[in-house]
Write a protein that holds these residues in place. Sequence first.
Motif, PDB file in Angstrom:
ATOM      1  N   SER A  19      31.201  -6.828  27.092  1.00  0.00           N
ATOM      2  CA  SER A  19      32.098  -6.096  26.207  1.00  0.00           C
ATOM      3  C   SER A  19      31.484  -4.764  25.775  1.00  0.00           C
ATOM      4  CB  SER A  19      32.420  -6.942  24.983  1.00  0.00           C
ATOM      5  OG  SER A  19      33.355  -6.294  24.165  1.00  0.00           O
ATOM      6  N   ALA A  20      30.212  -4.773  25.437  1.00  0.00           N
ATOM      7  CA  ALA A  20      29.546  -3.549  24.991  1.00  0.00           C
ATOM      8  C   ALA A  20      29.475  -2.506  26.109  1.00  0.00           C
ATOM      9  CB  ALA A  20      28.142  -3.868  24.484  1.00  0.00           C
ATOM     10  N   ALA A  21      29.440  -2.961  27.347  1.00  0.00           N
ATOM     11  CA  ALA A  21      29.394  -2.029  28.476  1.00  0.00           C
ATOM     12  C   ALA A  21      30.715  -1.290  28.643  1.00  0.00           C
ATOM     13  CB  ALA A  21      29.049  -2.774  29.760  1.00  0.00           C
ATOM     14  N   SER A  22      31.805  -1.872  28.154  1.00  0.00           N
ATOM     15  CA  SER A  22      33.112  -1.244  28.349  1.00  0.00           C
ATOM     16  C   SER A  22      33.778  -0.794  27.052  1.00  0.00           C
ATOM     17  CB  SER A  22      34.043  -2.208  29.088  1.00  0.00           C
ATOM     18  OG  SER A  22      34.239  -3.375  28.334  1.00  0.00           O
ATOM     19  N   SER A  23      33.159  -1.089  25.919  1.00  0.00           N
ATOM     20  CA  SER A  23      33.780  -0.743  24.642  1.00  0.00           C
ATOM     21  C   SER A  23      32.710  -0.542  23.585  1.00  0.00           C
ATOM     22  CB  SER A  23      34.718  -1.876  24.201  1.00  0.00           C
ATOM     23  OG  SER A  23      35.178  -1.653  22.892  1.00  0.00           O
ATOM     24  N   SER A  24      32.998   0.338  22.635  1.00  0.00           N
ATOM     25  CA  SER A  24      32.071   0.514  21.506  1.00  0.00           C
ATOM     26  C   SER A  24      32.660  -0.060  20.224  1.00  0.00           C
ATOM     27  CB  SER A  24      31.742   1.997  21.325  1.00  0.00           C
ATOM     28  OG  SER A  24      32.925   2.722  21.068  1.00  0.00           O
ATOM     29  N   ASN A  25      33.763  -0.783  20.342  1.00  0.00           N
ATOM     30  CA  ASN A  25      34.420  -1.395  19.194  1.00  0.00           C
ATOM     31  C   ASN A  25      33.655  -2.662  18.806  1.00  0.00           C
ATOM     32  OD1 ASN A  25      36.082  -2.897  17.487  1.00  0.00           O
ATOM     33  ND2 ASN A  25      37.953  -2.181  18.475  1.00  0.00           N
ATOM     34  N   ARG A  26      33.024  -2.624  17.649  1.00  0.00           N
ATOM     35  CA  ARG A  26      32.184  -3.733  17.194  1.00  0.00           C
ATOM     36  C   ARG A  26      32.956  -5.043  17.087  1.00  0.00           C
ATOM     37  NH1 ARG A  26      28.907  -3.154  11.743  1.00  0.00           N
ATOM     38  NH2 ARG A  26      28.219  -1.334  12.863  1.00  0.00           N
ATOM     39  N   ASP A  27      34.172  -4.981  16.559  1.00  0.00           N
ATOM     40  CA  ASP A  27      34.968  -6.203  16.417  1.00  0.00           C
ATOM     41  C   ASP A  27      35.276  -6.830  17.773  1.00  0.00           C
ATOM     42  OD1 ASP A  27      34.996  -6.012  13.662  1.00  0.00           O
ATOM     43  OD2 ASP A  27      36.905  -4.928  13.608  1.00  0.00           O
ATOM     44  N   LYS A  28      35.587  -5.999  18.782  1.00  0.00           N
ATOM     45  CA  LYS A  28      35.861  -6.517  20.121  1.00  0.00           C
ATOM     46  C   LYS A  28      34.611  -7.138  20.727  1.00  0.00           C
ATOM     47  CE  LYS A  28      37.836  -5.440  24.616  1.00  0.00           C
ATOM     48  NZ  LYS A  28      37.841  -6.834  24.941  1.00  0.00           N
ATOM     49  N   ILE A  29      33.475  -6.530  20.520  1.00  0.00           N
ATOM     50  CA  ILE A  29      32.216  -7.067  21.047  1.00  0.00           C
ATOM     51  C   ILE A  29      31.935  -8.433  20.428  1.00  0.00           C
ATOM     52  CG2 ILE A  29      29.709  -6.720  21.137  1.00  0.00           C
ATOM     53  CD1 ILE A  29      30.345  -3.669  21.308  1.00  0.00           C
ATOM     54  N   VAL A  30      32.128  -8.552  19.124  1.00  0.00           N
ATOM     55  CA  VAL A  30      31.889  -9.827  18.441  1.00  0.00           C
ATOM     56  C   VAL A  30      32.876 -10.894  18.915  1.00  0.00           C
ATOM     57  CG1 VAL A  30      31.928 -11.011  16.212  1.00  0.00           C
ATOM     58  CG2 VAL A  30      30.791  -8.801  16.422  1.00  0.00           C
ATOM     59  N   THR A  31      34.160 -10.544  19.016  1.00  0.00           N
ATOM     60  CA  THR A  31      35.139 -11.539  19.464  1.00  0.00           C
ATOM     61  C   THR A  31      34.907 -11.931  20.927  1.00  0.00           C
ATOM     62  OG1 THR A  31      36.793  -9.832  19.950  1.00  0.00           O
ATOM     63  CG2 THR A  31      36.919 -10.895  17.793  1.00  0.00           C
ATOM     64  N   ASP A  32      34.467 -10.983  21.754  1.00  0.00           N
ATOM     65  CA  ASP A  32      34.144 -11.316  23.148  1.00  0.00           C
ATOM     66  C   ASP A  32      32.897 -12.196  23.232  1.00  0.00           C
ATOM     67  OD1 ASP A  32      36.348  -9.949  24.024  1.00  0.00           O
ATOM     68  OD2 ASP A  32      35.242  -8.183  24.717  1.00  0.00           O
ATOM     69  N   ALA A  33      31.952 -11.995  22.332  1.00  0.00           N
ATOM     70  CA  ALA A  33      30.772 -12.857  22.285  1.00  0.00           C
ATOM     71  C   ALA A  33      31.183 -14.281  21.889  1.00  0.00           C
ATOM     72  CB  ALA A  33      29.751 -12.308  21.290  1.00  0.00           C
ATOM     73  N   ILE A  34      32.064 -14.396  20.917  1.00  0.00           N
ATOM     74  CA  ILE A  34      32.541 -15.715  20.503  1.00  0.00           C
ATOM     75  C   ILE A  34      33.290 -16.383  21.653  1.00  0.00           C
ATOM     76  CG2 ILE A  34      34.157 -16.905  18.944  1.00  0.00           C
ATOM     77  CD1 ILE A  34      33.387 -14.688  16.840  1.00  0.00           C
ATOM     78  N   ALA A  35      34.153 -15.626  22.316  1.00  0.00           N
ATOM     79  CA  ALA A  35      34.908 -16.174  23.450  1.00  0.00           C
ATOM     80  C   ALA A  35      33.965 -16.605  24.573  1.00  0.00           C
ATOM     81  CB  ALA A  35      35.911 -15.146  23.966  1.00  0.00           C
TER      82      ALA A  35
END
Length: 148
Positions: free
Chosen positions: A117-133
């Motif tokens: 997620s971090a490689a394709s986005s800098s949105n912290r909330d998206k990175i966290v939700t992708d980590a949870i997923a």
Amino acid sequence: MAKTSLSTGSFLSSPKLDVVIDTGNPFLNLTVDGFLKIGSVAVAKVAVEETYHCLSKGSISQKNFEHTLKKMCKEGVYWGSVAGLYVGMEYGMERIRGTRDWKNAMLGGALTGALVSAASSSNRDKIVTDAIAGGAIATGALFLNYLT
């Protein structure tokens, strides 16, 4: 060195093909294995999808064929890279923690989800939700594997 064996699997008595790549390093062996296996699944997925589209249209052109080959390569590399990263992370967790349990899958999946997620986005909330997923999917897959 590559080693190939063919044996009977348990799922509907289908054959099982194992290809072993020995790099001399367990971490690299697992990472390459994950890349090849899941990358080939992605290639097959695209091939089937594109075949369906060609059959439904009733025609195929050289342009469509080239597009399909490029898409197969792109998807294969992407899926394979994510799988290789996950397998490496899970193995790393096992080595760091000194134990082999479901927590390694959860942590490896979470780290993989966050990194992809971090490689394709800098949105912290998206990175966290992708980590949870990623952690949830990896843990769920491991638990399902125990059922079979």
